[in-house]
Design a protein around this motif. Sequence first.
Motif, short mmCIF file in Angstrom:
data_model
loop_
_atom_site.label_atom_id
_atom_site.label_comp_id
_atom_site.label_asym_id
_atom_site.label_seq_id
_atom_site.Cartn_x
_atom_site.Cartn_y
_atom_site.Cartn_z
N ARG B 417 0.81 -1.21 0.00
CA ARG B 417 0.00 0.00 0.00
C ARG B 417 0.85 1.27 0.00
O ARG B 417 0.49 2.26 -0.62
CB ARG B 417 -0.93 -0.02 1.22
CG ARG B 417 -1.89 1.11 1.26
CD ARG B 417 -3.16 0.80 1.99
NE ARG B 417 -3.89 2.04 2.20
CZ ARG B 417 -4.44 2.76 1.22
NH1 ARG B 417 -4.35 2.33 -0.01
NH2 ARG B 417 -5.07 3.88 1.48
N HIS B 418 1.97 1.26 0.72
CA HIS B 418 2.73 2.50 0.89
C HIS B 418 4.11 2.47 0.26
O HIS B 418 4.80 3.47 0.27
CB HIS B 418 2.87 2.82 2.38
CG HIS B 418 1.56 2.96 3.09
ND1 HIS B 418 0.66 3.94 2.78
CD2 HIS B 418 0.98 2.22 4.07
CE1 HIS B 418 -0.41 3.81 3.55
NE2 HIS B 418 -0.25 2.77 4.34
N ARG B 420 5.23 2.28 -2.82
CA ARG B 420 5.45 3.12 -3.99
C ARG B 420 5.63 4.58 -3.61
O ARG B 420 6.54 5.26 -4.08
CB ARG B 420 4.26 2.99 -4.94
CG ARG B 420 4.62 2.33 -6.23
CD ARG B 420 3.46 2.19 -7.17
NE ARG B 420 2.22 2.82 -6.72
CZ ARG B 420 1.18 3.02 -7.51
NH1 ARG B 420 1.24 2.66 -8.77
NH2 ARG B 420 0.07 3.56 -7.06
N LEU B 421 4.72 5.05 -2.72
CA LEU B 421 4.81 6.44 -2.30
C LEU B 421 6.14 6.70 -1.61
O LEU B 421 6.80 7.72 -1.86
CB LEU B 421 3.64 6.76 -1.37
CG LEU B 421 3.62 8.16 -0.75
CD1 LEU B 421 3.67 9.22 -1.82
CD2 LEU B 421 2.39 8.35 0.12
N ALA B 422 6.55 5.73 -0.74
CA ALA B 422 7.82 5.91 -0.04
C ALA B 422 8.98 5.99 -1.03
O ALA B 422 9.87 6.82 -0.89
CB ALA B 422 8.03 4.75 0.93
N LEU B 423 8.94 5.14 -2.06
CA LEU B 423 10.00 5.17 -3.06
C LEU B 423 10.01 6.50 -3.80
O LEU B 423 11.06 7.09 -4.06
CB LEU B 423 9.81 4.04 -4.06
CG LEU B 423 10.26 2.66 -3.62
CD1 LEU B 423 9.91 1.65 -4.68
CD2 LEU B 423 11.75 2.66 -3.36
N ALA B 424 8.81 6.98 -4.13
CA ALA B 424 8.72 8.24 -4.86
C ALA B 424 9.30 9.38 -4.03
O ALA B 424 9.81 10.34 -4.57
CB ALA B 424 7.26 8.53 -5.21
N VAL B 436 7.06 4.49 8.54
CA VAL B 436 5.91 3.85 7.92
C VAL B 436 5.72 2.41 8.40
O VAL B 436 4.69 2.07 8.98
CB VAL B 436 6.04 3.86 6.38
CG1 VAL B 436 4.80 3.23 5.75
CG2 VAL B 436 6.23 5.28 5.87
N ARG B 440 2.81 1.43 11.12
CA ARG B 440 1.65 0.77 10.52
C ARG B 440 1.48 -0.65 11.06
O ARG B 440 0.39 -1.21 10.98
CB ARG B 440 1.76 0.70 8.99
CG ARG B 440 1.87 2.02 8.28
CD ARG B 440 0.73 2.94 8.56
NE ARG B 440 -0.55 2.48 8.04
CZ ARG B 440 -1.71 2.99 8.40
NH1 ARG B 440 -1.76 3.95 9.29
NH2 ARG B 440 -2.83 2.55 7.88
#
Lengths: 237, 518
Positions: B417-418, B420-424, B436, B440
């Motif tokens: 869930r998270h 991709r955002l963390a990588l971005a 995160v 979580r």
Amino acid sequence: MLKLDATIVANGDFTTRADFTIPAGAKVAVIGPSGAGKSTLVEGIAGFLPVTGGRILWQGRDITREPPGKRPVAMLFQDGNLFPHLTVEQNVGLGVRPDLRLNAEQKARVARAIARTGLAGLETRKPAALSGGQQSRAALARVLVQNRPLLLLDEPFAALGPALKTEMLDLVSELAQETGATLMMVSHDPNDARRIADLVVLVTEGHAHPPRPTAELLDNPPPALQRYLGSPESRTR
Amino acid sequence: MARRAQPVGAGPGIGAAAAVGALILGSLAAVFLRAEAGRGLGPADWAAVRFTVLQATLSAAISVGLAVPVARALARRRFVGRRALIALMGAPFILPVIVAVLGLLSVFGRSGWVSQALGWFGLPPLSIYGLHGVVLAHVFFNLPLATRLILQGWQEIPAERFRLAAQLGAGPGEIRRLLERPMLARVVPGALAVVFAICLTSFAVALTLGGGPRATTIELAIYQAFRFDFDLGRAALLSSIQILLTSAAALLALKAARHEGPGAGLDRPVQRWDANGAGLVAQDAALIGLATLFLALPLAAIIARGVPGILSLPAGVWRAALTSVEVAAGSTALLLMLALPMAATVATGRRAGVELAGMLGLAASPLVIGTGLFIIINPLADPRALALPVTALVNAVMALPFALRILVPRACEVVARHGRLALALDMGGWPFVRRVLLPRMRPQIGFAAGLAAALSMGDLGVIALFADPDRATLPLQVWRLMGAYRMETAAGAALLLLCLSMAAFWLLDRGGRFHAEA
């Protein structure tokens, strides 16, 4: 300038090919039927999917092998653009430093971005305590502090109502204008393209066509786009 | 195929998995190398093998045999306290064995409540030492587990099927044939295999209620070869046999069991239109009542007998309690240091070796690993001086399969869930873990830590093998008090142990869920 040099992006067995350039500062809509490869294309540019052929260049620099966080790219996804357990301030702050150790100047930058997107006063809220529009604004505030020259949107406003979606697109357009960023946004809706994009990249069956001016393309759609848009008769059915 | 980018590296997880694998396989290798195979098994060893298999078979058959009607009664009745009762059935998993044994003795023992009642009618008292005592204790522990496993099977029958059956006018008999038998055919073999595998490595129950040539498990025989004869060769040979048995049983259980462990979501509302006859209602009420009494009475007995003694416990008991808290804390910390990196690595898609290392704990028993570690440590240092660290380590490795079962699904969810955002945002590695992944996963970490702490707190296994007379954990101290026939003090100490185990679980589990968002 973003150059896709005979680029092939792989998503499992599916691939999307692209071979064109996008001028810096352009606002580009990526449209096409679902499953054609729009998301695959932008995820390849953002670095989430492997490029199995060709190169991606930004201002002449080869970024094909760079990890997502090191690319000149800020991206908004369809969902999950905010960490639900962090406050608005923290979520935006991540765009400055991923370890959140901010100095006074950086904190001020975060505060300015939050104010610019109209969220002043909501800094300590968590995403669950925000409306859908406010969540989008928080994500945009982070994009603003990330200050990357290439902004990719993979339909982040799809779940918003039509009026709110338009409002967000206008805000995105303004922010891109202010920062001079190049904008690429995936969309299902040709009206979105007409509203803020000067160029359109049409993606069909794993092939991304070179960008064409929006009005020219939408007013005189080639057969592939015509099939996607539907003829006037089929639209009334 | 090229991999997707991942927010956490696989290094720490692979390192943890390698450490676990080296520890378990290393001690197994030590055992195999030390075993004096040429000597062969004596008659007493064969008796231990036979008894081990016999008691595990009986325990599995009786636990599951009783669990089927109890689970059916729970599945088709709705009553106040049903949820609490099902939750209570998860409690034996973290109940210290020695506490349960004392409770069972207080109810079913020679001078227990049942024997007293029999005495009023001029009947002879019961004795629960020997085979039937061992099986009784195993049923006490595994009836609730089997009931939950089988109940889960019932709850997985979609509500629509019962509606359809009712529409077709099906009575209890037809429902049994149409819906329940196929489900049971699927679920019961798994439950049998799980209970059988658990009972194979039974040590504390056999230590307290078994013993003698007729009621010694392999695990107990290892202990005796070790402590009484100091015959390492024989202990190693017995350990080798135990490894073969437990590996076979673990494989069987993994193959047969579709789900095990304390599961979630046991209260989906299913409406039932069958089985409303007065006879069946009375039958189900009786079954649920009896099962509840069987589980609750020994606990009530411990509380009743322990309360008077708990304030006047000797200093040795308090010292042992402190030791136990320290061992449990160390074991929990070790467990998290192993399980969290392993879960993160599995979540980023590099599963195979790491998951296998996590499962190894199921194939080995604590006393076998203890024996192996003793053989390895002995030439280097005095194993008795390392009794407590070794206990904490073995407890952590034994809790690892359960912890991974709790942590891995959530870690997968968080990364999916998270990630991709963390990588971005370029927040891979430690910032992702700290900001995160850990926040979580907090409820699951709390739950796993709670289980590990309670299991370690109540464990009476390796410590019995290594401990010297002036060092003891609380379970060992309770056992020594029982051996000295100081039953009131033992009951007080057992009550203290029960409170500590439950408190450790409750605090960690609650701590994990405190202010945690979904």
